[in-house]
Design a protein around this motif. Sequence first.
Motif, PDB file in Angstrom:
ATOM      1  N   VAL A 185       9.815  69.739 -19.214  1.00 49.65           N
ATOM      2  CA  VAL A 185      10.428  68.586 -18.553  1.00 49.65           C
ATOM      3  C   VAL A 185      11.284  69.047 -17.374  1.00 49.65           C
ATOM      4  O   VAL A 185      11.891  70.120 -17.420  1.00 49.65           O
ATOM      5  N   GLY A 186      11.308  68.236 -16.331  1.00 51.65           N
ATOM      6  CA  GLY A 186      12.138  68.584 -15.181  1.00 51.65           C
ATOM      7  C   GLY A 186      11.868  67.617 -14.048  1.00 51.65           C
ATOM      8  O   GLY A 186      10.876  66.887 -14.069  1.00 51.65           O
ATOM      9  N   PRO A 187      12.754  67.624 -13.044  1.00 53.36           N
ATOM     10  CA  PRO A 187      12.603  66.684 -11.931  1.00 53.36           C
ATOM     11  C   PRO A 187      11.407  67.026 -11.042  1.00 53.36           C
ATOM     12  O   PRO A 187      10.830  68.110 -11.149  1.00 53.36           O
TER      13      PRO A 187
ATOM     14  N   THR B 297       6.209  66.512 -18.081  1.00 55.77           N
ATOM     15  CA  THR B 297       6.722  65.181 -17.743  1.00 55.77           C
ATOM     16  C   THR B 297       8.077  65.286 -17.047  1.00 55.77           C
ATOM     17  O   THR B 297       8.755  66.323 -17.133  1.00 55.77           O
ATOM     18  N   HIS B 298       8.449  64.204 -16.348  1.00 58.64           N
ATOM     19  CA  HIS B 298       9.827  64.155 -15.858  1.00 58.64           C
ATOM     20  C   HIS B 298      10.655  63.248 -16.780  1.00 58.64           C
ATOM     21  O   HIS B 298      11.839  63.060 -16.571  1.00 58.64           O
ATOM     22  N   ASN B 299       9.975  62.672 -17.808  1.00 55.58           N
ATOM     23  CA  ASN B 299      10.624  61.690 -18.680  1.00 55.58           C
ATOM     24  C   ASN B 299      11.376  62.372 -19.835  1.00 55.58           C
ATOM     25  O   ASN B 299      10.767  62.877 -20.778  1.00 55.58           O
ATOM     26  N   LEU B 300      12.695  62.344 -19.755  1.00 57.61           N
ATOM     27  CA  LEU B 300      13.517  63.029 -20.758  1.00 57.61           C
ATOM     28  C   LEU B 300      13.342  62.460 -22.162  1.00 57.61           C
ATOM     29  O   LEU B 300      13.583  63.147 -23.156  1.00 57.61           O
ATOM     30  N   ALA B 301      12.880  61.203 -22.242  1.00 55.53           N
ATOM     31  CA  ALA B 301      12.716  60.571 -23.562  1.00 55.53           C
ATOM     32  C   ALA B 301      11.661  61.293 -24.403  1.00 55.53           C
ATOM     33  O   ALA B 301      11.685  61.213 -25.634  1.00 55.53           O
ATOM     34  N   PHE B 302      10.748  62.000 -23.744  1.00 57.23           N
ATOM     35  CA  PHE B 302       9.666  62.657 -24.483  1.00 57.23           C
ATOM     36  C   PHE B 302      10.149  63.897 -25.251  1.00 57.23           C
ATOM     37  O   PHE B 302       9.436  64.407 -26.114  1.00 57.23           O
ATOM     38  N   THR B 303      11.326  64.371 -24.915  1.00 58.95           N
ATOM     39  CA  THR B 303      11.758  65.646 -25.499  1.00 58.95           C
ATOM     40  C   THR B 303      11.886  65.550 -27.019  1.00 58.95           C
ATOM     41  O   THR B 303      11.686  66.539 -27.713  1.00 58.95           O
ATOM     42  N   GLY B 304      12.200  64.334 -27.527  1.00 58.79           N
ATOM     43  CA  GLY B 304      12.406  64.155 -28.958  1.00 58.79           C
ATOM     44  C   GLY B 304      11.168  64.404 -29.811  1.00 58.79           C
ATOM     45  O   GLY B 304      11.270  64.711 -30.995  1.00 58.79           O
ATOM     46  N   ILE B 305       9.988  64.264 -29.227  1.00 59.71           N
ATOM     47  CA  ILE B 305       8.759  64.381 -30.027  1.00 59.71           C
ATOM     48  C   ILE B 305       8.282  65.828 -30.145  1.00 59.71           C
ATOM     49  O   ILE B 305       7.370  66.121 -30.909  1.00 59.71           O
ATOM     50  N   ALA B 306       8.897  66.723 -29.391  1.00 57.42           N
ATOM     51  CA  ALA B 306       8.361  68.083 -29.264  1.00 57.42           C
ATOM     52  C   ALA B 306       8.933  69.046 -30.297  1.00 57.42           C
ATOM     53  O   ALA B 306      10.040  68.859 -30.802  1.00 57.42           O
ATOM     54  N   ASP B 307       8.166  70.086 -30.607  1.00 59.80           N
ATOM     55  CA  ASP B 307       8.693  71.193 -31.399  1.00 59.80           C
ATOM     56  C   ASP B 307       9.550  72.096 -30.517  1.00 59.80           C
ATOM     57  O   ASP B 307      10.492  72.722 -30.976  1.00 59.80           O
TER      58      ASP B 307
ATOM     59  N   VAL C 212      11.165  72.395 -26.400  1.00 60.38           N
ATOM     60  CA  VAL C 212      11.428  71.741 -25.116  1.00 60.38           C
ATOM     61  C   VAL C 212      11.826  72.798 -24.091  1.00 60.38           C
ATOM     62  O   VAL C 212      12.774  73.549 -24.309  1.00 60.38           O
ATOM     63  N   ILE C 213      11.071  72.851 -23.011  1.00 56.85           N
ATOM     64  CA  ILE C 213      11.385  73.792 -21.925  1.00 56.85           C
ATOM     65  C   ILE C 213      11.843  72.957 -20.732  1.00 56.85           C
ATOM     66  O   ILE C 213      11.077  72.165 -20.187  1.00 56.85           O
ATOM     67  N   ARG C 214      13.116  73.094 -20.381  1.00 57.04           N
ATOM     68  CA  ARG C 214      13.644  72.339 -19.244  1.00 57.04           C
ATOM     69  C   ARG C 214      13.554  73.204 -18.008  1.00 57.04           C
ATOM     70  O   ARG C 214      14.090  74.328 -18.010  1.00 57.04           O
ATOM     71  N   VAL C 215      12.874  72.695 -16.978  1.00 51.50           N
ATOM     72  CA  VAL C 215      12.740  73.496 -15.763  1.00 51.50           C
ATOM     73  C   VAL C 215      13.467  72.833 -14.601  1.00 51.50           C
ATOM     74  O   VAL C 215      13.561  71.598 -14.515  1.00 51.50           O
ATOM     75  N   ARG C 216      13.986  73.683 -13.752  1.00 50.61           N
ATOM     76  CA  ARG C 216      14.709  73.216 -12.576  1.00 50.61           C
ATOM     77  C   ARG C 216      14.590  74.295 -11.509  1.00 50.61           C
ATOM     78  O   ARG C 216      14.833  75.466 -11.789  1.00 50.61           O
TER      79      ARG C 216
END
Length: 233
Positions: free
Chosen positions: A39-41, A196-206, A208-212
Motif C-alpha cells: 500500500v502507498g500513495p 493498492t492505495h486504499n488503506l482500508a485493505f490492510t486489515g485483510i492481509a497477513d 502489509v508493506i507500506r511504501v513511500r
Amino acid sequence: MAFIEFRDVCKTYRMGDVEVRAVDGMSFSIERGELVVIVGPSGAGKTTVLNMLGGMDSCSSGTIELDGQLVSGMGERELTQYRRHDIGFVFQFYNLVQNLTALENVELASQICRDPLPAARVLEQVGLAGRADNFPSQLSGGEQQRVAIARALAKNPKLLLCDEPTGALDFRTGKQVLKLLQDSCRVDGRTVAIVTHNLAFTGIADRVIRVREGRAQSIETNECPVDALTVEW
Ligand SMILES: Nc1ncnc2c1ncn2[C@@H]1O[C@H](COP(=O)(O)OP(=O)(O)OP(=O)(O)O)[C@@H](O)[C@H]1O
Ligand SMILES: [Mg+2]
C-alpha cells in the motif's frame, strides 16, 4: 529463506537526462501462502515493485528471489518461462480478449502453461459458471474482473499479482473481488500480492508493506486478518 525475497532492490528509469528513482533500496520477504497488501500513495513505486516481482521489468540493482529461483538473474528466455508458468496477473482494467467468451479467455491462459487447472472449474469457483458463453461486453465490470481472476488462477501460478484489482469497481463489487482473492489464499493456499492505495485493505492481509517514495516504510504482520467482506471504505 522465505518464499519471496526482495533485497536492496533499486529501479531507476532514465528519460534523456532525467533519472527517476522509482524504487530506492527496498527489501521485504513474503512467506508461501500469505496474502500481502502493498500500500502507498500514487507514484510510490507499487506497480514497479509488482512488475519486477512478476518478471515484467528488471531491477537496476539488488536481488529478487521466488521459490529458490533468482528472478533478477534470469535472461529473457527464462523470464518468459517464469511469467508463463509461475505468475498470474490481475490488472485494474481486466484486459480480457473481447472476441473470446469468458470460458475461452480462461482457457487461453491455461493453454500456455504446464500445470493448469480446468478452466470451467475455475470459472465456477469465481461464481460465473452460468456466464461461460458470454463475451466480456456482456458482463459487468465486477464479472469481467472475476473472469480475469479466473484466467490468472487457471494457470495455477506460484504467485498471484494484483495491481489495484478493485480500482474500477464500486464498493460492493470491489469487496466481492477482494473476498475472492482472500479465499484463493485461505482456501487454496495461494500466495497473493495486492497493490493498492486504499488503506482500508490492510486489515485483510497477513502482511502489509507500506511504501513511500520507493522505499518500504514499514512491514507489519497481522495476527488476525479480517474477512474481506467486512472491510469498509
Ligand atoms: N516506465 C517508466 N518510465 C519512467 N518512469 C517511470 C516508469 N514507470 C514508472 N515510472 C515512475 O516511477 C515512479 C513510481 O511509479 P509507479 O507506477 O511504480 O507508482 P505507483 O505506486 O504504482 O503509483 P499509482 O498508485 O499512481 O499507480 C513514478 O514517479 C513514475 O512516474
Ligand atoms: Mg501503479
